[in-house]
Design a protein around this motif. Sequence first.
Motif, PDB file in Angstrom:
ATOM      1  N   LEU A 275       0.835  -1.202   0.000  1.00  0.00           N
ATOM      2  CA  LEU A 275       0.000   0.000   0.000  1.00  0.00           C
ATOM      3  C   LEU A 275       0.868   1.250   0.000  1.00  0.00           C
ATOM      4  CD1 LEU A 275      -2.671   1.507   0.223  1.00  0.00           C
ATOM      5  CD2 LEU A 275      -2.607   1.108   2.699  1.00  0.00           C
ATOM      6  N   ALA A 276       1.912   1.256   0.807  1.00  0.00           N
ATOM      7  CA  ALA A 276       2.782   2.432   0.862  1.00  0.00           C
ATOM      8  C   ALA A 276       3.415   2.699  -0.489  1.00  0.00           C
ATOM      9  CB  ALA A 276       3.859   2.221   1.926  1.00  0.00           C
ATOM     10  N   GLU A 277       3.797   1.633  -1.198  1.00  0.00           N
ATOM     11  CA  GLU A 277       4.456   1.820  -2.490  1.00  0.00           C
ATOM     12  C   GLU A 277       3.469   2.258  -3.569  1.00  0.00           C
ATOM     13  OE1 GLU A 277       7.343  -0.707  -5.570  1.00  0.00           O
ATOM     14  OE2 GLU A 277       6.852  -1.496  -3.571  1.00  0.00           O
ATOM     15  N   LEU A 278       2.268   1.644  -3.584  1.00  0.00           N
ATOM     16  CA  LEU A 278       1.318   1.944  -4.659  1.00  0.00           C
ATOM     17  C   LEU A 278       0.528   3.214  -4.397  1.00  0.00           C
ATOM     18  CD1 LEU A 278      -0.050  -1.603  -5.603  1.00  0.00           C
ATOM     19  CD2 LEU A 278       1.903  -0.356  -6.521  1.00  0.00           C
ATOM     20  N   ARG A 279       0.517   3.686  -3.179  1.00  0.00           N
ATOM     21  CA  ARG A 279      -0.185   4.930  -2.890  1.00  0.00           C
ATOM     22  C   ARG A 279       0.397   6.078  -3.719  1.00  0.00           C
ATOM     23  NH1 ARG A 279      -0.320   5.200   2.914  1.00  0.00           N
ATOM     24  NH2 ARG A 279      -2.399   4.257   2.887  1.00  0.00           N
ATOM     25  N   GLU A 280       1.694   6.005  -4.013  1.00  0.00           N
ATOM     26  CA  GLU A 280       2.329   7.024  -4.833  1.00  0.00           C
ATOM     27  C   GLU A 280       1.769   7.046  -6.251  1.00  0.00           C
ATOM     28  OE1 GLU A 280       6.472   6.363  -4.731  1.00  0.00           O
ATOM     29  OE2 GLU A 280       6.666   6.584  -2.547  1.00  0.00           O
ATOM     30  N   GLU A 281       1.135   5.952  -6.676  1.00  0.00           N
ATOM     31  CA  GLU A 281       0.524   5.874  -8.003  1.00  0.00           C
ATOM     32  C   GLU A 281      -0.978   6.144  -7.946  1.00  0.00           C
ATOM     33  OE1 GLU A 281       1.731   2.500 -10.373  1.00  0.00           O
ATOM     34  OE2 GLU A 281       3.468   2.140  -9.076  1.00  0.00           O
TER      35      GLU A 281
END
Length: 592
Positions: A163-169
Amino acid sequence: MALPPNFLDELRARTPMPSLVGRRVRLTKSGRNWKGLCPFHNEKSPSFYVYDDSFHCFGCGAHGDAFAFIMRAEGGGFMEAVERLAGEAGLEVPKPSPEAAARERRAKDLHGVLQAAEAAYARRLRSPEGAEGLAYLKRRGLTEETIARFGLGWSGAGRGALLAELREEGIDQRQLIEAGLMQERDEGRVVDLFFNRVMFPIRDRRGRTISFGGRILGDGQPKYVNGPETVLFSKRRNLYGLDLAREGVFRGARLIVAEGYMDVIALHQAGFTGAVAPLGTALTEEQFQALWQVSPEPVLCLDGDAAGQRAAARAAEVAMPLLAPDHTLRFVTLPAGEDPDTLIRQKGARGFQSLLDAAQPLSEAVFGLIVGNKLPEAPEARAALRNRLTGIAGSIPDKALASEFRSDFLNRFFALSRAPGKRAAPRHPRPVADPEAIQAERARILLAICVHQPEILRDAEEPLALLELPEGPARQVRDALLAWIAGAERLDSAELIAHLAQSGMATASQWVLRAAGLPPEARPGAQPKEALDAFWQIYGFLRGEAELAEDARAAQRAFAATNDMAAQNRLIRLTQALDALRRGEVEDAEAT
């Protein structure tokens, strides 16, 4: 109107392109596909090709799926094409609703979410935290090209990292839950579904990622985890590797159904590019239909252990009611303790190809799974097996195909019944002047009775199969009778005689039916009861005293257990034949 993607995929799956296009275009077979003159522009040589789920014209460029063909050919809109095809396929078109529109928007969003997750997992596999996963794949013999082709990755340790990584997208927690990548636990906690696992993207037939499977390293359980059911993903409708297998089969590969992810990947890397696998469950009706859209004869390749045999039996049970003359199955059974992955690593592609070349037809495989290579001694158990075999054959919708399967099953059954050493030899054979000639003449009389009174075979089919008849015409005619009764709609003497002549048995049947030496009970026009009595009397001499006594004891047990009229009649006949044999009251054919 927004329609659920699963509905449209199901409708495409139920609409074979060759039959749809063939109503307007004269198609001829071209390898695994079809071709004809394009209906959308004038041409003299065919450049219009039809595949299992699409069409393409190399002349004018027209291409698309079933909906596109109907729209181009009839000039209607998309919904008109959907409604027409749904009516033919027996599906109800979902009614328009705000919920359906919202579901379609979510589905479009979820494809993007899953694609982003696949890229994130692939990046992690190459990071320091994915070193263990990458080492595992390398130990399994996978090349960099294979790892990239299947989109393999590493989940990471979880704890919200995805979630932390894809939240940027721009992807939020709700989308990850709907995509099956996160799940709600007790007390409202939301956690990653996959952590510390090698990741296998699961794609639909069009190559879009719709879910994931994950394999844990070490001794943790469960070893494999698949994503949950979502708007995009249904375990019973999808197959792992189907998108790549479609391309492989199109280029000439065999369609192979293995058991797991690594089996599929190992097969593809070894050049068997038509490999797929179910998703942690037994093969379903929907998966069989998806397989047959790609190839008319998939090969089921299952492990040689007990679990693999059980899986093969379950697959056959599901497949039989779905069979048709134009699609079936073959089976490969691997050596015990082996799977495609280990076999290829040990013996290479050539070793696996030799097994593939020896794949069993479905009828042979099913018989082996149910009966094995030896029949039980008890008549009750043998009867139960026969009933089970004929019941399985009867589950096939196509009557001609069902009849062929029944004949094949019974021929194999009777061949085992006559196997050398199955029965003890008679303990007290009667002295005879010319045993071979007398036995041949008795066999001829018995068969003549059967040909002129074929209704006798209703109760005498199995006893006739058990007889050790002389080689030559007697055995040929007996085997032809058993094969005929398996598929005969009515037991008519004239039809039977014509069948024998048409089956290459003219000379053998003439030997059986020549009038010289036949007693009245074996000639045309004999009274049925007299013919039946004569049958069992002569049967007693051919069978032998010891064997006949054993048959009578088994019939006594069967009648006591079932109180069935047929069992009672058989017991009476066998007892009468045994008594006559012991008293020597049977008319000797050699005396006529």
